[in-house]
Enzyme design. Structure first.
Site, short mmCIF file in Angstrom:
data_model
loop_
_atom_site.label_atom_id
_atom_site.label_comp_id
_atom_site.label_asym_id
_atom_site.label_seq_id
_atom_site.Cartn_x
_atom_site.Cartn_y
_atom_site.Cartn_z
N GLU A 194 23.40 -16.87 12.08
CA GLU A 194 24.81 -17.01 12.42
C GLU A 194 25.22 -18.47 12.61
O GLU A 194 25.59 -18.90 13.71
CB GLU A 194 25.15 -16.18 13.66
N GLU A 313 21.92 -7.89 10.02
CA GLU A 313 22.23 -7.19 11.26
C GLU A 313 23.41 -6.27 11.03
O GLU A 313 24.40 -6.66 10.40
CB GLU A 313 22.60 -8.16 12.39
#
Length: 585
Positions: A194, A313
């Site tokens: 991220e 994810e």
């Protein structure tokens, strides 16, 4: 959007995480999506040389489905700091036996690394990471290893500390690459989790992300051994699947001119639904379209062109969580996971379930699923569709005569086969009727199922389809909830509440002038478990300090509590300095 986790089990976000979520909401872009080819329930053999020598697309497809060892080696500062036990070989044995073909092992290196040059990683920590990776590889699982919460701990400062951050990033990957260069090709390396950069525009962030991905690629490729051709996983900025972020990564990959690259994004759904805010109580048409659009972009930009996508994810940001009241109604969550599996398979995207551990999916101590039925539905979504319905509850007001109730069936391409209670099939015509997609339960059947009509679930029946998992329907007796006057302080106000078989869906908060009351100022509907939270067993309804401290002084706020039965209850709250009073409207 993965989240660090505190020992209490409450989910929170690293710096910049909430800003990214709100940006995604405002732009209606969201994050990305998920799953690919189906996995058998058991597969005992190791990845074959043929599989490892296959194209990157075939290899990533062979990794489906995948699972995250979340909140473990990525925990801060140590492996067990966020409430999970240390990883064991037996844990990976369990994961393999449950049908997973790969695992993502997030690792945070910061607290095990010198913060100044030469940025040496502690040998004990490096060896522990190697041990865990090797256990998973020995089970025949593909493994994805990354740099995780470092992304917001120090990588995010790159705009103001460019040279030091770049040097540390390179040094980190130089050491990891050296340690794992002789590991089999079933190990994949992921650049950065991220990616985010403080006080930057998206355009600036994309440039920094490109620079780090390029540095990662160069360091690993030059380290020799199997790293010369190992599959390398590159994230978009924020692992967001908005078209601008996908296009930027595609352009960067083209410049790298390396066929052994894999795209990664994350997907936690349409934000209001994922956390239950702004009235996002249902997996409605808006939420469904958000998911469909995300997968369509992945397919058009990458998988249709032979570029593999590993959705590192997925899940819902606030579900499941056995430590707190459920923000998301169970049936709505099941619809989300059902469509997610379908969309991912259609887009040929491999997906990794985010599992933060004991309080959510797999209990790491007992190695049992916290909610076996939920996991069964997720596992089914890897290979097939399941039918659903407009709701998983039929509410019967205890104070009223029972009448027939209807639900809308969502067959999802399957054939409706009837309604069962346990092993007994209900009689069509007598117990229920079907007209098109309208299922109607008769008054006689509901009277029998409701029994003595005690508050709560009286009976569980299920609509069965030609495939997938049955859709459970809970026949529930209720009466309109009753709240009482209360007083307290801004540290939290508990309202005495008789739920009488009902369940709380959301809370609307406004002032007399029509403006919104509470910390969520862009919607009257406040966030579940952040501004308010039910305590069913304790007969209470908590207004949190976050909500109360955001109220105007000496200005009455009107709260409307919405319940899943359709009932609403209006309540008034006034804050005066540190004191709070609440009255029934």
């Amino acid at each position: 959007m993965k989240r660090p986790h505190h020992p209490t089990g409450r989910r929170s976000h690293g710096p910049g995480r909430v800003l990214g979520l709100l940006l995604a909401l405002v732009t209606m872009i969201g994050v990305t999506s998920t799953a690919a080819l189906a996995a058998p329930a058991h597969q005992s053999s190791l990845p074959t040389q043929r599989a490892l020598a296959a194209s990157p697309t075939d290899t990533v497809a062979a990794m489906q489905p995948s699972w995250n060892l979340g909140n473990t080696l990525d925990a801060i500062p140590d492996e067990t700091s966020w409430g999970n036990p240390a990883a064991t070989k037996a844990l990976f044995d369990t994961i393999r036996s449950q049908g997973f073909r790969s695992v993502r092992i997030p690792v945070t290196w910061t607290d095990h690394q010198s913060s100044s040059a030469p940025y040496t990683i502690d040998a004990t920590w490096m060896n522990r990471v190697k041990q865990v990776v090797d256990w998973a590889l020995a089970d025949g699982l593909y493994v994805v290893l990354n740099v995780h919460h470092d992304s917001w701990q120090w990588v995010a400062t790159m705009p103001t500390d460019h040279d030091n951050v770049l040097a540390r990033f390179k040094a980190t990957w130089t050491q990891i690459a050296a340690k794992f260069k002789d590991s089999p090709q079933s190990l994949l390396l992921e650049s950065n989790n991220e990616p985010q950069f403080n006080n930057t525009t998206d355009a600036q962030g994309i440039q920094y992300n490109d620079e780090l991905n390029t540095a990662f690629h160069s360091v690993v490729r030059q380290s020799g051994g199997n790293n010369a051709t190992r599959l390398l996983v590159l994230p978009t900025l924020h692992t967001n699947s908005g078209q601008v972020f996908l296009d930027a990564l595609a352009a960067n990959m083209k410049l790298l001119n390396d066929s052994n690259l894999v795209v990664t994004v994350h997907y936690y759904g349409y934000y209001p639904f994922s956390v239950n805010v702004a009235g996002g109580t249902q997996f409605d048409a808006t939420s469904q379209q958000d998911m469909t659009d995300n997968f369509a972009r992945l397919r058009a930009t990458f998988t249709s062109k032979g570029i593999p996508v590993y959705l590192g994810e997925y899940g819902l940001l606030a579900y499941p969580d056995s430590n707190h009241p459920s923000r998301i109604e169970r049936g709505e969550a099941l619809k989300y996971f059902e469509q997610f599996g379908y969309e991912a398979r259609a887009a040929r995207v491999t997906t990794a379930l985010w599992d933060p551990g004991t309080f959510a999916f797999l209990n790491r101590t007992t190695r049992q699923w916290t909610d076996p039925a939920l996991f069964a539905a997720i596992r089914s979504s890897w290979t097939t569709r399941s039918g659903t319905a407009s709701s998983d509850r039929v509410f019967l007001a205890k104070s009223s005569t029972i009448t027939a109730r209807s639900l809308t069936l969502n067959p999802n391409g399957l054939t409706f086969q009837g309604v069962w209670q346990g092993g007994k099939q209900l009689a069509q015509g007598r117990d229920y009727t079907v007209s098109g997609t309208r299922l109607t339960l008769t008054a006689a059947a509901l009277t029998r199922l409701a029994g003595d009509r005690a508050y709560g679930t009286n009976a569980t029946i299920e609509a069965r389809y030609s495939g997938g998992v049955p859709w459970k329907i809970y026949v529930t007796s209720y009466d309109r909830p009753v709240l009482a006057n209360a007083s307290g302080s801004t540290s939290g106000l508990t309202i005495p509440t008789q739920y009488r078989g009902d369940q709380l869906a959301t809370m609307e908060a406004t002032y007399a002038d029509g403006s919104n009351a509470g910390p969520v100022n862009w919607s009257p509907y406040q966030e579940f478990n952040v501004s308010f939270s039910p305590d069913y067993s304790g007969n209470g309804l908590l207004l949190t300090s976050d909500f109360l401290n955001a109220l105007r002084d000496n200005t009455q706020a009107t709260l409307v509590f919405h319940f899943w039965s359709g009932a609403t209850v209006t309540y008034r709250v006034t804050k005066n300095a540190g004191s709070v009073s609440g009255t029934v409207a």
